[in-house]
Design a protein around this motif. Structure first.
Motif, PDB file in Angstrom:
ATOM      1  N   ASN A 152     -49.112  12.136 -42.898  1.00 55.00           N
ATOM      2  CA  ASN A 152     -48.636  11.761 -41.535  1.00 55.00           C
ATOM      3  C   ASN A 152     -50.187  11.245 -40.827  1.00 55.00           C
ATOM      4  O   ASN A 152     -51.247  12.132 -40.787  1.00 55.00           O
ATOM      5  N   ILE A 153     -50.318  10.064 -40.160  1.00 53.55           N
ATOM      6  CA  ILE A 153     -51.289   9.270 -39.858  1.00 53.55           C
ATOM      7  C   ILE A 153     -51.777   9.962 -38.398  1.00 53.55           C
ATOM      8  O   ILE A 153     -53.045   9.808 -38.346  1.00 53.55           O
ATOM      9  N   LEU A 154     -50.870  10.920 -37.808  1.00 55.27           N
ATOM     10  CA  LEU A 154     -51.212  11.188 -36.420  1.00 55.27           C
ATOM     11  C   LEU A 154     -52.285  12.593 -36.673  1.00 55.27           C
ATOM     12  O   LEU A 154     -53.201  12.871 -35.927  1.00 55.27           O
ATOM     13  N   ASP A 155     -52.340  13.431 -37.765  1.00 51.27           N
ATOM     14  CA  ASP A 155     -52.994  14.666 -37.991  1.00 51.27           C
ATOM     15  C   ASP A 155     -53.543  14.472 -39.611  1.00 51.27           C
ATOM     16  O   ASP A 155     -54.238  15.525 -39.881  1.00 51.27           O
ATOM     17  N   GLY A 156     -53.052  13.739 -40.489  1.00 46.14           N
ATOM     18  CA  GLY A 156     -53.736  13.514 -41.840  1.00 46.14           C
ATOM     19  C   GLY A 156     -53.340  14.544 -42.778  1.00 46.14           C
ATOM     20  O   GLY A 156     -53.644  14.776 -43.914  1.00 46.14           O
ATOM     21  N   LYS A 157     -52.120  15.064 -42.256  1.00 43.34           N
ATOM     22  CA  LYS A 157     -51.220  16.245 -42.939  1.00 43.34           C
ATOM     23  C   LYS A 157     -50.630  15.683 -44.210  1.00 43.34           C
ATOM     24  O   LYS A 157     -50.081  14.816 -43.984  1.00 43.34           O
TER      25      LYS A 157
ATOM     26  N   ARG B 297     -37.705   4.128 -39.988  1.00 40.30           N
ATOM     27  CA  ARG B 297     -38.681   3.399 -38.965  1.00 40.30           C
ATOM     28  C   ARG B 297     -39.824   4.127 -38.626  1.00 40.30           C
ATOM     29  O   ARG B 297     -40.513   3.463 -37.950  1.00 40.30           O
ATOM     30  N   ASN B 298     -40.011   5.405 -39.052  1.00 38.98           N
ATOM     31  CA  ASN B 298     -41.266   6.251 -38.861  1.00 38.98           C
ATOM     32  C   ASN B 298     -42.464   5.657 -39.986  1.00 38.98           C
ATOM     33  O   ASN B 298     -43.344   6.405 -39.997  1.00 38.98           O
ATOM     34  N   ILE B 299     -41.834   5.251 -41.027  1.00 39.71           N
ATOM     35  CA  ILE B 299     -43.093   4.644 -42.213  1.00 39.71           C
ATOM     36  C   ILE B 299     -43.847   3.594 -41.835  1.00 39.71           C
ATOM     37  O   ILE B 299     -43.399   2.433 -41.284  1.00 39.71           O
ATOM     38  N   VAL B 300     -45.110   3.855 -41.849  1.00 39.08           N
ATOM     39  CA  VAL B 300     -46.030   2.711 -41.377  1.00 39.08           C
ATOM     40  C   VAL B 300     -46.446   1.707 -42.380  1.00 39.08           C
ATOM     41  O   VAL B 300     -46.475   0.747 -42.367  1.00 39.08           O
TER      42      VAL B 300
ATOM     43  N   ARG C 157     -45.786   8.187 -39.400  1.00 38.55           N
ATOM     44  CA  ARG C 157     -46.145   8.549 -37.834  1.00 38.55           C
ATOM     45  C   ARG C 157     -44.902   9.563 -37.759  1.00 38.55           C
ATOM     46  O   ARG C 157     -43.812   9.143 -37.310  1.00 38.55           O
ATOM     47  N   LEU C 158     -45.622  10.597 -37.630  1.00 43.38           N
ATOM     48  CA  LEU C 158     -44.566  11.753 -37.187  1.00 43.38           C
ATOM     49  C   LEU C 158     -45.166  12.923 -36.367  1.00 43.38           C
ATOM     50  O   LEU C 158     -46.005  13.618 -36.440  1.00 43.38           O
ATOM     51  N   ASP C 159     -44.337  12.711 -34.992  1.00 43.44           N
ATOM     52  CA  ASP C 159     -44.703  13.957 -33.936  1.00 43.44           C
ATOM     53  C   ASP C 159     -44.013  14.998 -34.243  1.00 43.44           C
ATOM     54  O   ASP C 159     -42.812  14.849 -34.959  1.00 43.44           O
ATOM     55  N   ASP C 160     -44.041  16.015 -33.532  1.00 47.57           N
ATOM     56  CA  ASP C 160     -43.093  17.252 -33.856  1.00 47.57           C
ATOM     57  C   ASP C 160     -41.944  17.017 -33.593  1.00 47.57           C
ATOM     58  O   ASP C 160     -40.918  17.449 -34.136  1.00 47.57           O
ATOM     59  N   GLY C 161     -41.527  15.999 -32.597  1.00 47.97           N
ATOM     60  CA  GLY C 161     -40.145  15.793 -32.316  1.00 47.97           C
ATOM     61  C   GLY C 161     -39.352  14.921 -33.089  1.00 47.97           C
ATOM     62  O   GLY C 161     -38.096  14.702 -32.897  1.00 47.97           O
TER      63      GLY C 161
END
Length: 96
Positions: free
Chosen positions: A14-19, A64-67, A77-81
Motif C-alpha cells: 500500500n503506497i499510502l502507508d508502506g504496509k 482500479r486501485n492498482i497503481v 492505493r488503499l485507504d481504510d474504506g
C-alpha cells in the motif's frame, strides 16, 4: 501479459502507508466482459497453508486501485474504506 502464477509471487504494498499486505492469493474475474476486477490478499490472521488450509478474512482490492505492477511488487492505493473484507466467496462471483 502476466500469468496468474507470476501475480502470486509478487508482494502487494500500500503506497499510502508502506504496509506490505502479502502476496496475491486470488483474482476476481468478470467472465461476462473477460476482465480482472480485483486482486485478493490474505487478511489479518489468515494462516492458510499454500492457500488451502485455514480460514480468516481476505482483502479484496479493486483493480482500479492498482497503481503500478512491477517486477517484484504490486503497488496499490488503499485507504481504510476501499478494500472489502470477505469471510469467503460471494455467490455469483468467480475466482481463478
Amino acid at each position: 501479459m502476466v500469468k496468474i502464477s507470476e501475480f502470486q509471487e509478487k508482494d502487494v504494498v500500500n503506497i499510502l502507508d508502506g504496509k506490505n499486505l502479502g502476496q496475491v492469493i486470488d483474482l476476481e474475474i468478470n467472465l461476462q466482459v473477460g476482465r480482472v476486477e480485483a486482486i485478493v490478499v490474505p487478511g489479518k490472521g489468515n494462516g492458510k497453508f499454500f492457500g488451502l488450509f485455514g480460514g480468516g478474512e481476505e482483502i479484496t482490492i479493486p483493480w482500479r486501485n492498482i497503481v503500478k505492477i512491477g517486477k517484484d511488487v504490486i503497488l496499490v492505493r488503499l485507504d481504510d474504506g476501499v478494500a472489502l473484507m470477505k469471510q469467503g466467496m460471494d455467490e455469483g462471483s468467480y475466482r481463478s
